[in-house]
Design an enzyme around this catalytic site. Structure first.
Site, PDB file in Angstrom:
ATOM      1  N   CYS A   1       0.833  -1.208   0.000  1.00  0.00           N
ATOM      2  CA  CYS A   1       0.000   0.000   0.000  1.00  0.00           C
ATOM      3  C   CYS A   1       0.863   1.251   0.000  1.00  0.00           C
ATOM      4  O   CYS A   1       1.396   1.658   1.036  1.00  0.00           O
ATOM      5  CB  CYS A   1      -0.928  -0.019   1.204  1.00  0.00           C
ATOM      6  SG  CYS A   1      -1.939   1.458   1.318  1.00  0.00           S
TER       7      CYS A   1
ATOM      8  N   CYS B   1      -0.338   4.127   2.181  1.00  0.00           N
ATOM      9  CA  CYS B   1      -0.122   3.950   3.629  1.00  0.00           C
ATOM     10  C   CYS B   1       1.338   4.163   4.002  1.00  0.00           C
ATOM     11  O   CYS B   1       1.644   4.772   5.022  1.00  0.00           O
ATOM     12  CB  CYS B   1      -0.479   2.543   4.079  1.00  0.00           C
ATOM     13  SG  CYS B   1      -1.871   1.835   3.264  1.00  0.00           S
ATOM     14  N   ASP B   2       2.240   3.643   3.190  1.00  0.00           N
ATOM     15  CA  ASP B   2       3.641   3.557   3.616  1.00  0.00           C
ATOM     16  C   ASP B   2       4.621   4.405   2.810  1.00  0.00           C
ATOM     17  O   ASP B   2       5.793   4.506   3.181  1.00  0.00           O
ATOM     18  CB  ASP B   2       4.101   2.086   3.561  1.00  0.00           C
ATOM     19  CG  ASP B   2       3.239   1.201   4.450  1.00  0.00           C
ATOM     20  OD1 ASP B   2       2.785   1.696   5.503  1.00  0.00           O
ATOM     21  OD2 ASP B   2       3.003   0.040   4.097  1.00  0.00           O
TER      22      ASP B   2
END
Ligand code: NAP
Length: 324
Positions: free
Chosen positions: A142, A145-146
């Site tokens: 992701c 997200c990261d």
């Protein structure tokens, strides 16, 4: 678990589809019971791994994924939804009411069942992939997200579909270079997404390359020493030549698997495991069992479409119950 016994509607899953189904059945006074899941499942679904959601109407300035799911839940609770943080391990639809067994062995029965179990990002299956991902040590599925953890790093994105193009494009906000590794010459991605990625000077393409081995080194983080990804060994499909692409992070963007194993042998599925619903409805082949969200949608897979189909499932369940 509290609240054993007979219920009118049980909803399995707590992403946008599950909570919307709960909101609608709750407002219809059906007192829905939601099994929101427990480890390894993530209550809230895929949006819990998403930083900013900018395409859900009603949030003109965007909203964080987990915050949005918190609001979905809050709204469903307002109308009497009962929530269990547990996984359902077995569904017996051979008798009515349906019998559901939780992982801890409790049995709950219901007249109508709404499946909103969502989908999970696929992994390649390389050694150390899962381990590094759960340790947050250089592997992720992701980018939103990261991605921000990899400022100034060289990164790898794996895949040749729209997700890979989107992830690669997004990661160039942080990375110094993104290498897109794809196992074929042709891309599954739409023309516009591919052209955009090709036009980005930070994105480099490695085609006909099969991911072969994750390269790691020990890195000290605080007082711990742990394995971190430092590169990916790939093998060319034609020349069979091996090469190591150095990187500080690797993002796997090769699609999703619907979370429908529980319903194998019970409900109809397509070849990828997506539940098949009838016509323009959420009805499965078993009257009283309805499916919504990413568990039955391989095409749109958006929070807004999942929420919409959760509403459909609730209305279908309500009509089914009224007629029985
Ligand atoms: P996808 O279209 O199924 O593409 C998956 C890609 O990963 C393919 O290129 C596939 O290679 C590759 N792949 C699969 N397994 C692999 C493995 N084990 N090792 C290496 N490569 C592997 O999945 P997606 O990109 O997630 O897209 C899914 C759907 O969502 C599509 O309909 C897409 O259009 C949509 N989507 C839309 C947007 C957007 O419009 N903004 C964004 C994301 C997704 P092969 O091609 O060789 O099979």
């Amino acid at each position: 678990m509290t609240g054993h016994g007979q219920h009118q509607v049980v909803i399995i899953g707590s992403g946008p589809a599950g909570w919307t189904a709960a909101l609608y059945t709750g407002r219809a006074n059906l007192k829905p019971v939601v099994f929101e899941g427990a480890a390894p499942n993530v209550p809230g679904g895929q949006l819990m791994w998403t930083s900013e959601v900018e395409n859900f109407p009603g949030f003109p300035h965007g909203i964080k994924g987990p915050e949005m799911m918190g609001k979905f839940k809050e709204q469903a609770l307002r109308f009497g939804t009962i929530v269990h943080q547990e996984n359902i391990a077995k569904v017996d639809a051979s008798k009515r009411p349906f019998h559901l067994t939780t992982e801890s062995g409790d049995v709950i029965t219901c007249d109508a069942l709404i499946i909103a179990t969502g989908a999970t990002a696929k992994l390649i299956g390389l050694a150390k992939e899962m381990e590094l991902m759960s340790a947050g040590a250089g592997v992720s599925a992701c980018a939103t997200c990261d991605g921000a953890f990899y400022k100034g790093e060289e990164l790898i994105v794996i895949g040749g579909g729209d997700s890979a193009m989107e992830e690669a494009q997004f990661l160039t906000r942080f990375a110094s270079k993104v290498t897109l590794v794809h196992r074929r010459e042709e891309f599954r991605a739409s023309r516009i997404m591919l052209d955009r990625a090709r036009a980005n000077p930070k994105i480099f393409f490695e085609t006909n390359q099969i991911p072969h081995e994750i390269m790691t080194e020990k890195k000290t983080v605080g007082v711990f020493e742990k394995d971190w990804l430092v590169g990916l060994k790939v093998k060319h499909t034609k020349t069979h030549k091996e090469e190591i692409i150095s990187a500080g992070g690797m993002f796997v963007a090769i699609g999703h698997t619907p979370n429908t194993k529980l319903f194998e042998g019970l409900l109809d599925m397509d070849d990828k495991g997506y539940l098949i619903t009838r016509g323009q409805s959420s009805k499965t082949k078993i009257p009283g069992i309805f499916a919504c969200g990413d568990a039955q949608d391989s095409i749109y897979r958006q929070a807004i479409t999942a929420a919409g189909s959760g509403c459909m499932a609730a209305i279908d369940a309500e009509r089914f119950l009224a007629g029985h």
